[in-house]
Design a protein around this motif. Structure first.
Motif, PDB file in Angstrom:
ATOM      1  N   HIS A   1       7.019   7.562   9.060  1.00  0.00           N
ATOM      2  CA  HIS A   1       7.570   6.743  10.142  1.00  0.00           C
ATOM      3  C   HIS A   1       7.663   5.342   9.850  1.00  0.00           C
ATOM      4  CE1 HIS A   1       3.419   7.043  11.432  1.00  0.00           C
ATOM      5  NE2 HIS A   1       3.535   5.770  12.158  1.00  0.00           N
ATOM      6  N   LEU A   2       6.584   4.967   9.139  1.00  0.00           N
ATOM      7  CA  LEU A   2       6.354   3.421   8.745  1.00  0.00           C
ATOM      8  C   LEU A   2       7.386   3.038   7.733  1.00  0.00           C
ATOM      9  CD1 LEU A   2       2.557   3.331   8.351  1.00  0.00           C
ATOM     10  CD2 LEU A   2       3.911   2.858  10.577  1.00  0.00           C
ATOM     11  N   ALA A   3       7.782   3.997   7.238  1.00  0.00           N
ATOM     12  CA  ALA A   3       8.904   3.531   5.983  1.00  0.00           C
ATOM     13  C   ALA A   3      10.167   3.906   6.377  1.00  0.00           C
ATOM     14  CB  ALA A   3       8.614   4.598   4.808  1.00  0.00           C
TER      15      ALA A   3
ATOM     16  N   VAL B   1       5.609   3.478  -1.570  1.00  0.00           N
ATOM     17  CA  VAL B   1       4.708   2.310  -1.278  1.00  0.00           C
ATOM     18  C   VAL B   1       5.505   1.334  -0.636  1.00  0.00           C
ATOM     19  CG1 VAL B   1       5.697   1.300  -3.549  1.00  0.00           C
ATOM     20  CG2 VAL B   1       3.377   0.577  -2.540  1.00  0.00           C
ATOM     21  N   GLY B   2       4.701   0.505   0.323  1.00  0.00           N
ATOM     22  CA  GLY B   2       5.471  -0.157   1.225  1.00  0.00           C
ATOM     23  C   GLY B   2       4.790  -1.486   1.156  1.00  0.00           C
ATOM     24  N   ALA B   3       5.634  -2.678   1.611  1.00  0.00           N
ATOM     25  CA  ALA B   3       4.984  -3.985   1.646  1.00  0.00           C
ATOM     26  C   ALA B   3       5.152  -4.429   3.305  1.00  0.00           C
ATOM     27  CB  ALA B   3       6.181  -4.937   0.944  1.00  0.00           C
TER      28      ALA B   3
ATOM     29  N   ARG C   1       0.826  -1.199  -0.008  1.00  0.00           N
ATOM     30  CA  ARG C   1      -0.001  -0.199  -0.019  1.00  0.00           C
ATOM     31  C   ARG C   1       0.666   1.319   0.057  1.00  0.00           C
ATOM     32  NH1 ARG C   1      -0.370   1.835   5.484  1.00  0.00           N
ATOM     33  NH2 ARG C   1      -0.038   0.161   6.852  1.00  0.00           N
ATOM     34  N   PRO C   2       0.354   2.331  -0.671  1.00  0.00           N
ATOM     35  CA  PRO C   2       1.177   3.563  -0.400  1.00  0.00           C
ATOM     36  C   PRO C   2       1.133   3.992   0.833  1.00  0.00           C
ATOM     37  CG  PRO C   2      -0.813   3.660  -2.218  1.00  0.00           C
ATOM     38  CD  PRO C   2      -0.931   2.417  -1.453  1.00  0.00           C
TER      39      PRO C   2
ATOM     40  N   ALA D   1       8.028  -3.777   5.983  1.00  0.00           N
ATOM     41  CA  ALA D   1       9.314  -4.695   5.794  1.00  0.00           C
ATOM     42  C   ALA D   1      10.103  -4.039   4.415  1.00  0.00           C
ATOM     43  CB  ALA D   1       8.699  -6.075   5.611  1.00  0.00           C
ATOM     44  N   ALA D   2       9.558  -3.722   3.588  1.00  0.00           N
ATOM     45  CA  ALA D   2      10.277  -3.188   2.425  1.00  0.00           C
ATOM     46  C   ALA D   2       9.517  -1.909   1.913  1.00  0.00           C
ATOM     47  CB  ALA D   2      10.396  -4.027   1.221  1.00  0.00           C
TER      48      ALA D   2
END
Length: 155
Positions: free
Chosen positions: A16-18, A53-55, A8-9, A64-65
């Protein structure tokens, strides 16, 4: 084996999540020093179309990525989705997150009317695994990237 994940974007308000995954790739960047520094970077680059965008793995708040990308127009390639950053946390490597992000980015490039998807990758033995991934994803080495360091600005 494919790990469960949510792609998700990541909006600037959730930078902070990225941050941990971006810091894994760019530990010396002033833009990954703190959540506020990353938010300031995202605020500046949002006008240029930079997005994240993150995994995300089940049960984990932070990505995680992460991939950072933007659309640019190149005289020789046309409308291109350029991947600035693609990074996976050390402990989450080998679970298919980067491959899933590349697949998502390819779909996003099609949605945005891009004719190509590009990324640069550093060289050296620490990058061999990433290079194998890019080749398996159908990417080719099409150029050498040259740079000339100039005095650092604040942006």
């Amino acid at each position: 084996m494919t790990e469960p994940r949510d792609l998700r974007p990541i909006p600037p308000t959730e930078a902070h999540l990225a941050l941990p995954a971006l810091r894994a790739l760019r530990p010396d960047s002033p833009h990954t020093a703190t959540p506020d520094a990353l938010r300031a970077f995202l605020s500046t680059t949002q006008a240029e179309g930079y997005a994240l965008v993150g995994a995300f793995e089940p049960g984990h708040e932070e990505a995680a990525a992460v991939a950072g990308y933007r659309v640019m127009h190149l005289l020789w390639a046309g409308r291109t989705l350029y991947v600035d950053d693609l990074s996976t946390l050390q402990g989450a490597r080998g679970r298919g997150h980067a491959r899933a992000l590349l697949h998502w980015l390819e779909g996003r490039a099609h949605e945005l009317g891009c004719s190509e998807l590009h990324l640069d990758s550093g060289v050296g033995e620490t990058r061999f695994t990433a290079h194998r991934l890019y080749h398996r994803a159908g990417m080719n080495v099409t150029a050498h990237h040259f740079s000339l360091p100039l005095s650092r600005g604040t942006a």
